[in-house]
Design a protein around this motif. Structure first.
Motif, mmCIF file in Angstrom:
data_model
loop_
_atom_site.group_PDB
_atom_site.id
_atom_site.type_symbol
_atom_site.label_atom_id
_atom_site.label_comp_id
_atom_site.label_asym_id
_atom_site.label_seq_id
_atom_site.Cartn_x
_atom_site.Cartn_y
_atom_site.Cartn_z
ATOM 1 N N MET A 169 0.835 -1.189 0.000
ATOM 2 C CA MET A 169 0.000 0.000 0.000
ATOM 3 C C MET A 169 0.874 1.244 0.000
ATOM 4 N N ASN A 170 0.344 2.312 -0.580
ATOM 5 C CA ASN A 170 0.987 3.619 -0.500
ATOM 6 C C ASN A 170 0.335 4.396 0.637
ATOM 7 N N GLY A 171 0.935 5.477 1.029
ATOM 8 C CA GLY A 171 0.376 6.265 2.116
ATOM 9 C C GLY A 171 1.364 6.405 3.245
ATOM 10 N N THR A 172 0.919 7.124 4.292
ATOM 11 C CA THR A 172 1.773 7.411 5.439
ATOM 12 C C THR A 172 1.295 6.643 6.663
ATOM 13 N N ILE A 173 2.241 6.125 7.427
ATOM 14 C CA ILE A 173 1.942 5.477 8.701
ATOM 15 C C ILE A 173 2.685 6.234 9.793
ATOM 16 N N LEU A 174 1.958 6.662 10.806
ATOM 17 C CA LEU A 174 2.539 7.415 11.909
ATOM 18 C C LEU A 174 2.860 6.478 13.071
ATOM 19 N N VAL A 175 4.106 6.510 13.504
ATOM 20 C CA VAL A 175 4.552 5.722 14.661
ATOM 21 C C VAL A 175 4.771 6.684 15.821
ATOM 22 N N ALA A 176 3.877 6.636 16.808
ATOM 23 C CA ALA A 176 3.946 7.551 17.948
ATOM 24 C C ALA A 176 4.395 6.794 19.193
ATOM 25 N N ASP A 177 5.620 7.040 19.603
ATOM 26 C CA ASP A 177 6.207 6.357 20.762
ATOM 27 C C ASP A 177 7.398 7.177 21.227
ATOM 28 N N ASP A 178 7.613 7.256 22.537
ATOM 29 C CA ASP A 178 8.710 8.098 23.020
ATOM 30 C C ASP A 178 10.041 7.366 23.097
ATOM 31 N N ALA A 180 11.962 -0.321 15.685
ATOM 32 C CA ALA A 180 11.476 -1.698 15.550
ATOM 33 C C ALA A 180 10.120 -1.739 14.859
ATOM 34 N N LEU A 181 9.223 -0.821 15.237
ATOM 35 C CA LEU A 181 7.914 -0.767 14.598
ATOM 36 C C LEU A 181 8.043 -0.379 13.126
ATOM 37 N N SER A 182 8.951 0.533 12.838
ATOM 38 C CA SER A 182 9.172 0.940 11.448
ATOM 39 C C SER A 182 9.632 -0.246 10.604
ATOM 40 N N MET A 183 10.468 -1.108 11.189
ATOM 41 C CA MET A 183 10.928 -2.297 10.475
ATOM 42 C C MET A 183 9.761 -3.264 10.228
ATOM 43 N N ALA A 184 8.874 -3.403 11.228
ATOM 44 C CA ALA A 184 7.700 -4.267 11.066
ATOM 45 C C ALA A 184 6.789 -3.726 9.980
ATOM 46 N N ILE A 185 6.634 -2.414 9.949
ATOM 47 C CA ILE A 185 5.795 -1.777 8.929
ATOM 48 C C ILE A 185 6.393 -1.982 7.544
ATOM 49 N N ALA A 186 7.721 -1.865 7.443
ATOM 50 C CA ALA A 186 8.393 -2.049 6.154
ATOM 51 C C ALA A 186 8.180 -3.448 5.609
ATOM 52 N N ALA A 189 4.154 -3.293 4.721
ATOM 53 C CA ALA A 189 3.790 -2.292 3.711
ATOM 54 C C ALA A 189 5.048 -1.560 3.251
ATOM 55 N N PRO A 190 5.854 -2.199 2.418
ATOM 56 C CA PRO A 190 7.147 -1.617 2.026
ATOM 57 C C PRO A 190 7.041 -0.282 1.291
ATOM 58 N N ALA A 191 5.888 0.006 0.678
ATOM 59 C CA ALA A 191 5.742 1.261 -0.063
ATOM 60 C C ALA A 191 5.277 2.417 0.811
ATOM 61 N N ALA A 192 4.947 2.132 2.054
ATOM 62 C CA ALA A 192 4.428 3.173 2.944
ATOM 63 C C ALA A 192 5.539 4.107 3.405
ATOM 64 N N ARG A 224 -1.155 -5.474 9.627
ATOM 65 C CA ARG A 224 -1.808 -5.893 8.389
ATOM 66 C C ARG A 224 -3.335 -5.813 8.524
ATOM 67 N N VAL A 225 -3.849 -6.279 9.650
ATOM 68 C CA VAL A 225 -5.299 -6.255 9.887
ATOM 69 C C VAL A 225 -5.803 -4.815 9.979
ATOM 70 N N ALA A 226 -5.066 -3.972 10.716
ATOM 71 C CA ALA A 226 -5.477 -2.574 10.878
ATOM 72 C C ALA A 226 -5.478 -1.841 9.536
ATOM 73 N N LEU A 227 -4.463 -2.106 8.714
ATOM 74 C CA LEU A 227 -4.404 -1.470 7.394
ATOM 75 C C LEU A 227 -5.543 -1.943 6.497
ATOM 76 N N GLY A 228 -6.070 -3.127 6.788
ATOM 77 C CA GLY A 228 -7.194 -3.646 6.019
ATOM 78 C C GLY A 228 -8.521 -3.040 6.422
ATOM 79 N N GLY A 229 -8.478 -2.155 7.411
ATOM 80 C CA GLY A 229 -9.701 -1.468 7.823
ATOM 81 C C GLY A 229 -10.562 -2.261 8.772
ATOM 82 N N GLN A 230 -10.033 -3.354 9.307
ATOM 83 C CA GLN A 230 -10.828 -4.172 10.215
ATOM 84 C C GLN A 230 -10.731 -3.629 11.633
ATOM 85 N N SER A 231 -11.839 -3.757 12.354
ATOM 86 C CA SER A 231 -11.901 -3.252 13.713
ATOM 87 C C SER A 231 -12.605 -4.253 14.610
#
Length: 207
Positions: A1-10, A17-23, A26-29, A118-125
């Motif tokens: 998928m294209n688009g932006t994913i925000l990782v909010a953590d201090d 680590a989360l950025s690596m999981a996202i890559a 969703a490698p194109a994000a 993956r589930v969250a990006l699929g719009g499932q809740s």
């Protein structure tokens, strides 16, 4: 998928680590990182193609579940996946009640985190519909505007209108107008009652 994913953590290392999981999922994000709630809210507002927010509950500027409520108010169309070290049997349910689509502890293994992304990006809740009065109030809190939430959180912190006006860069009359709107939405008569409702729903329970 294209688009932006925000990782909010201090924690920078956990953001990495989360950025690596996202890559992996969703490698194109495009990944945007934020270390405070204020920075996360700004990043959420600045990204028109925002597809997902991963959020730690315990980060600077957040009180309890206020991070979820604030980011959900800022971008109600964007799923929020909470990845946090917060403990307690009810934390996951409360996170969902305030607008998150899912909750994972930080000690979850990488495969589980990737699956949740993956589930969250699929719009499932997994948010169930409920007619319980307390859930109706949670939804009202979750539906406050970002500014209304900031005013309510400042009231929870014991600040006077003059202090809130200074902190948020607005007039006292504007603060009063926002507080009036908050009281109307929560169906209470004064700011003390509004603060008690917010506190009872867990907005200041997580240290």
């Amino acid at each position: 998928m294209n688009g932006t994913i925000l990782v909010a953590d201090d924690h920078p290392l956990f953001r990495q680590a989360l950025s690596m999981a996202i890559a992996s999922v969703a490698p194109a994000a495009r990944v945007v990182e934020a270390g405070t709630l204020a920075a996360a809210a700004k990043a959420a507002g600045d990204a028109p193609d925002l597809a997902l927010i991963t959020l730690d509950l315990k980060m600077p500027g957040a009180i309890g579940y206020s991070g979820i409520a604030l980011l959900h108010a800022e971008r109600p169309d964007v799923p929020i996946l909470v990845v946090s070290s917060a403990e307690g049997a009810k934390v996951a349910d409360e996170a969902r009640a305030f607008g998150a689509v899912g909750f994972l502890r930080k000690d979850a293994d990488l495969a589980r985190i990737e699956d949740a992304i993956r589930v969250a990006l699929g719009g499932q809740s997994a948010v169930p519909a409920s007619a319980e009065p307390v859930d109706q109030v949670r939804r009202e809190v979750a539906n406050l505007t970002p500014t209304q939430l900031k005013v309510l959180l400042a009231v929870l912190d014991g600040k006077l209108n003059k202090q809130i006006a200074f902190d948020l860069g607005m007039s006292e009359s504007t603060v009063k107008a926002h507080m009036t709107a908050v009281m109307r939405k929560l169906d209470v008569q004064n700011r003390t009652q509004a603060a008690l409702i917010a506190r009872s729903l867990g907005l200041d329970l997580i240290a």
